[in-house]
Design an enzyme around this catalytic site. Structure first.
Site, PDB file in Angstrom:
ATOM      1  N   HIS A  39       1.406   4.291  -4.049  1.00 44.80           N
ATOM      2  CA  HIS A  39       0.220   5.119  -3.819  1.00 44.80           C
ATOM      3  C   HIS A  39       0.437   6.149  -2.713  1.00 44.80           C
ATOM      4  CE1 HIS A  39      -2.096   2.810  -6.633  1.00 44.80           C
ATOM      5  NE2 HIS A  39      -1.782   1.694  -6.013  1.00 44.80           N
ATOM      6  N   GLN A 170       4.381  -7.996  -9.383  1.00 42.07           N
ATOM      7  CA  GLN A 170       2.931  -7.886  -9.254  1.00 42.07           C
ATOM      8  C   GLN A 170       2.220  -8.136 -10.585  1.00 42.07           C
ATOM      9  OE1 GLN A 170       2.103  -4.135  -6.733  1.00 42.07           O
ATOM     10  NE2 GLN A 170       0.566  -5.659  -6.200  1.00 42.07           N
ATOM     11  N   ALA A 197      -7.496  -5.746  -6.521  1.00 44.00           N
ATOM     12  CA  ALA A 197      -8.236  -4.505  -6.785  1.00 44.00           C
ATOM     13  C   ALA A 197      -7.899  -3.948  -8.159  1.00 44.00           C
ATOM     14  CB  ALA A 197      -7.941  -3.479  -5.689  1.00 44.00           C
ATOM     15  N   ASP A 198      -6.601  -3.803  -8.441  1.00 42.97           N
ATOM     16  CA  ASP A 198      -6.210  -3.283  -9.748  1.00 42.97           C
ATOM     17  C   ASP A 198      -6.560  -4.269 -10.857  1.00 42.97           C
ATOM     18  OD1 ASP A 198      -5.088  -0.662  -9.429  1.00 42.97           O
ATOM     19  OD2 ASP A 198      -3.430  -1.577  -8.345  1.00 42.97           O
TER      20      ASP A 198
END
Length: 277
Positions: A39, A170, A197-198
Site C-alpha cells: 500500500h 496472507q 480489514a481486507d
C-alpha cells in the site's frame, strides 16, 4: 527462534521509509517489522536504504552477534506469478529476511510464493521440492547479513531447519479461508497472517468485528493450531491480549513512526500477557 520455541512475536507495519524511522524501529523493543510496499510505493532502493538505517552497530557490538534484534520483512504488492517472482527476488537480494504475500487464495498461489524465495536446490537434496526459482546474485544481501554462507542460510524455515528466511502467507479473502487446509500444507509456509480489514471487505462487511468475519478468522486460526503453523493478525491495545489467549503467535501492535503511545501500550500488554516482559 521465537517461533521454534512457541513464543509470541510482536511487530508492526511500516509505511515510513525515512532513515529516522528505521533507526527508531531498530531500537523499539519489537521483534519484527513489515515494510509495507503493498500500500506504499514498491521501491527497492528505499528498501535498501531502510535496511541500512536499521543497522545498529552498538547493538551488534554489545550482543556479539549479527542476528538483528528487530527482523525486517517486506510485504510486496504482487499477487500471482511473474510479478511475485521478480519482486521477491529484488526484496531478498537487498537483504530482507522474509516476504509477506498478500491475498493468497489457493495452494498454487502459496507454492509460487515459496518457490519465488528459494534458490534451486542441489541434486539429491532431501528438501528439493518445492523447486526454487530465485536467481542467484545476492551481493547486497551477503554484505547486509554480514555472512559468507548466505546461500546456505537463505532458504525457507521450517522447510529447511537452518533456513533464515520466513514466508508469510496472507489470508484476506473468502477463497483463502475456504482453501486454508491446502494452503497451509504447502511445504515452506512459515506463518499465516490474517488481514481482517481486507477479509471483511472481501466478505462484504463494513467492519472486521462482524460475527461472520470473526468466524472466518477462527477457521484459519484453528487450521494453524492443528498444523502447528504460527498464525498472525493485526491487533491493538484493546485486542492484543485476547488474540494471544486465542493462540495467535505473531501480532502487529500498530503502525510506524516509531512506537506511538497506542502501539507501545499494545506491546506492553502483549508482553505481559505472554510472559515476555
Amino acid at each position: 527462534e521465537l517461533l521454534e520455541n512457541g513464543e509470541p512475536a510482536f511487530g508492526l507495519l511500516s509505511f515510513d521509509y525515512s532513515l529516522n524511522n528505521a533507526r527508531s524501529l531498530s531500537r523499539s523493543g519489537l521483534d519484527f517489522i513489515i515494510i509495507d510496499m503493498e500500500h506504499a510505493p514498491f521501491d527497492v532502493e528505499r528498501i535498501r536504504e531502510f535496511l541500512l538505517g536499521m543497522t545498529d552497530k552498538r547493538a551488534i557490538l554489545e550482543k556479539g552477534s549479527l542476528q538483528p534484534n528487530v527482523v525486517p520483512f517486506v510485504r510486496i504488492p504482487a499477487i500471482g506469478s511473474e510479478d511475485v517472482l521478480s519482486q521477491v527476488k529484488q526484496a531478498l537480494d537487498v537483504g530482507a529476511f522474509g516476504v509477506m504475500f498478500p491475498s493468497v487464495n489457493n495452494a498454487a498461489d502459496a507454492a509460487m510464493a515459496i518457490r519465488a524465495r528459494r534458490y534451486p536446490q542441489l541434486n539429491g537434496a532431501d528438501d528439493y521440492e518445492p523447486a526454487g526459482l530465485r536467481g542467484r546474485n545476492p551481493s547486497n544481501a551477503v554484505w547486509y547479513w554480514g555472512i559468507r554462507d548466505y546461500h546456505a542460510k537463505a532458504d525457507v524455515w521450517p522447510l529447511d531447519p537452518e533456513g533464515e528466511l520466513l514466508a508469510i502467507i496472507q489470508i484476506e479473502t473468502p477463497a483463502g479461508v475456504e482453501n486454508i487446509e491446502q494452503i497451509i500444507s504447502v511445504p515452506g509456509t512459515g506463518a499465516i497472517f490474517i488481514g481482517p480489514a481486507d477479509l471483511s471487505t472481501a466478505m462484504g462487511y463494513a467492519s472486521s468485528t462482524a460475527p461472520e468475519v470473526e468466524a472466518a478468522i477462527q477457521t484459519v486460526l484453528s487450521s494453524c493450531l492443528a498444523h502447528n503453523v504460527p498464525c498472525a493478525i493485526t491487533t491493538n491495545s484493546r485486542t492484543v491480549e485476547t488474540r494471544l489467549e486465542q493462540g495467535f503467535r505473531c501480532v502487529t501492535v500498530g503502525l510506524d513512526g516509531g512506537l506511538s503511545t497506542g502501539a507501545q501500550d499494545a506491546l506492553s500488554r502483549g508482553r505481559a500477557a505472554s510472559g515476555r516482559e
